[in-house]
Motif scaffolding. Structure first.
Motif, PDB file in Angstrom:
ATOM      1  N   TYR A  51       0.820  -1.215   0.000  1.00 10.83           N
ATOM      2  CA  TYR A  51       0.000   0.000   0.000  1.00 10.83           C
ATOM      3  C   TYR A  51       0.854   1.265   0.000  1.00 10.83           C
ATOM      4  CZ  TYR A  51      -3.743   3.235   1.384  1.00 10.83           C
ATOM      5  OH  TYR A  51      -4.641   4.265   1.441  1.00 10.83           O
ATOM      6  N   TYR A  61      -4.357   5.252  -7.095  1.00 15.87           N
ATOM      7  CA  TYR A  61      -5.092   5.850  -5.972  1.00 15.87           C
ATOM      8  C   TYR A  61      -5.126   7.377  -6.076  1.00 15.87           C
ATOM      9  CZ  TYR A  61      -6.952   6.490  -1.288  1.00 15.87           C
ATOM     10  OH  TYR A  61      -7.756   6.833  -0.241  1.00 15.87           O
ATOM     11  N   CYS A 121     -11.424  -3.735   7.329  1.00 14.71           N
ATOM     12  CA  CYS A 121     -10.709  -4.085   6.109  1.00 14.71           C
ATOM     13  C   CYS A 121     -10.006  -5.439   6.287  1.00 14.71           C
ATOM     14  CB  CYS A 121      -9.651  -3.031   5.792  1.00 14.71           C
ATOM     15  SG  CYS A 121     -10.272  -1.342   5.678  1.00 14.71           S
ATOM     16  N   HIS A 154     -13.045   4.066  -2.503  1.00 11.08           N
ATOM     17  CA  HIS A 154     -12.154   4.585  -3.540  1.00 11.08           C
ATOM     18  C   HIS A 154     -12.692   4.285  -4.933  1.00 11.08           C
ATOM     19  CE1 HIS A 154      -8.557   5.933  -5.503  1.00 11.08           C
ATOM     20  NE2 HIS A 154      -8.235   4.735  -5.922  1.00 11.08           N
ATOM     21  N   GLN A 192      -7.228  -1.608  -4.390  1.00  9.37           N
ATOM     22  CA  GLN A 192      -7.539  -1.680  -2.962  1.00  9.37           C
ATOM     23  C   GLN A 192      -7.728  -3.113  -2.478  1.00  9.37           C
ATOM     24  OE1 GLN A 192      -6.490   1.088  -1.841  1.00  9.37           O
ATOM     25  NE2 GLN A 192      -8.293   1.949  -0.837  1.00  9.37           N
ATOM     26  N   ARG A 197      -7.176  -3.708   1.369  1.00  8.60           N
ATOM     27  CA  ARG A 197      -8.119  -2.712   1.893  1.00  8.60           C
ATOM     28  C   ARG A 197      -9.578  -3.094   1.678  1.00  8.60           C
ATOM     29  NH1 ARG A 197      -3.148  -1.706   3.468  1.00  8.60           N
ATOM     30  NH2 ARG A 197      -3.079   0.188   4.740  1.00  8.60           N
TER      31      ARG A 197
END
Length: 232
Positions: A51, A61, A121, A154, A192, A197
């Motif tokens: 990440y 992102y 998550c 997202h 993600q 996530r």
């Protein structure tokens, strides 16, 4: 020959989407498919994508999110300034209002879901090196420290672009809008998922919610004049 766009039966799509929402949420969680798929993305104590990796994070992102926000701001400015600058009056259209509302409301609805569902998550779960035990959606509110991971926030910006399916002028534009929105949404949502996530169900739920919001906004703005009962 230019083909006209496929006219969406909004009521039918809305009903199917609501049913599909329950199928996705209940099916993936209660069959264990969510966990099984996520285990494919977690190998040797690490996620497939880090990440914190800056280049990948920029492309999947930061950049898409900022560009979508910038686009919404430009549409808003064009609509506001159209009331004071005559040459900009051509931007004061129902289509532009539809675009703006969808870009705002889809992430807002998904964000409200994240706040109210309390789901953690994958990276926070014990199965993946975290501290929280895995529970289903309807058990998630028992923790003192709630999660904020369901649905996938997202990806909502990318899937909000499905709005262009509803206002495309030709069938080719409609198919391009569908392909583009799905590609961007899955690129954002997939990123993600591979960094821990979100579960698969989180992203699928966001797609369905985005489409429901788009249909409702279109019905509110365009009324019955778009409706065609003979088409899908």
């Amino acid at each position: 020959m230019v083909q006209p766009p496929i006219r969406i039966n909004r009521v039918r799509h809305l009903i199917v989407s609501v049913v599909l929402l329950f199928v996705v949420v209940l099916g993936l969680e209660n069959t264990g498919l969510d966990m099984a798929f996520q285990h494919l993305l977690y190998r040797n104590g690490a996620w497939l994508v880090d990440y914190s990796q800056p280049v990948i994070r920029l492309f999947f992102y930061d950049a898409p999110k900022k560009l979508l926000v910038l686009y919404a701001i430009l549409i808003l400015l064009a609509l506001v300034l159209s009331f004071v600058i005559k040459p900009l009056r051509r931007f004061r259209t129902r289509n532009n209002l539809f675009i703006l509302l969808c870009l705002l409301l889809v992430p807002a609805v998904v964000g409200l879901g994240k706040k109210e569902t309390h789901v953690h998550c994958p990276y926070q779960l014990q199965e993946f090196g975290g501290v929280v035990p895995y529970v289903t959606l309807f058990e998630a509110n028992k923790y003192e420290t709630p999660g904020r991971c369901f649905p996938a926030g997202h990806a909502s910006g990318g899937f909000a672009l499905l709005l262009f399916v509803m206002i495309a002028a030709t069938r080719r534009q409609q198919m391009a809008a569908l392909a583009g929105a799905m590609a961007l949404g899955w690129a954002m949502g997939g990123y993600q998922m591979v960094n821990g996530r979100h579960f698969l169900s989180h992203t699928l739920t966001t797609i369905v919610l985005a489409w429901i919001v788009i249909l409702l906004v279109h019905m509110a703005l365009f009324g019955r004049r778009y409706y065609s009962g003979s088409n899908p």
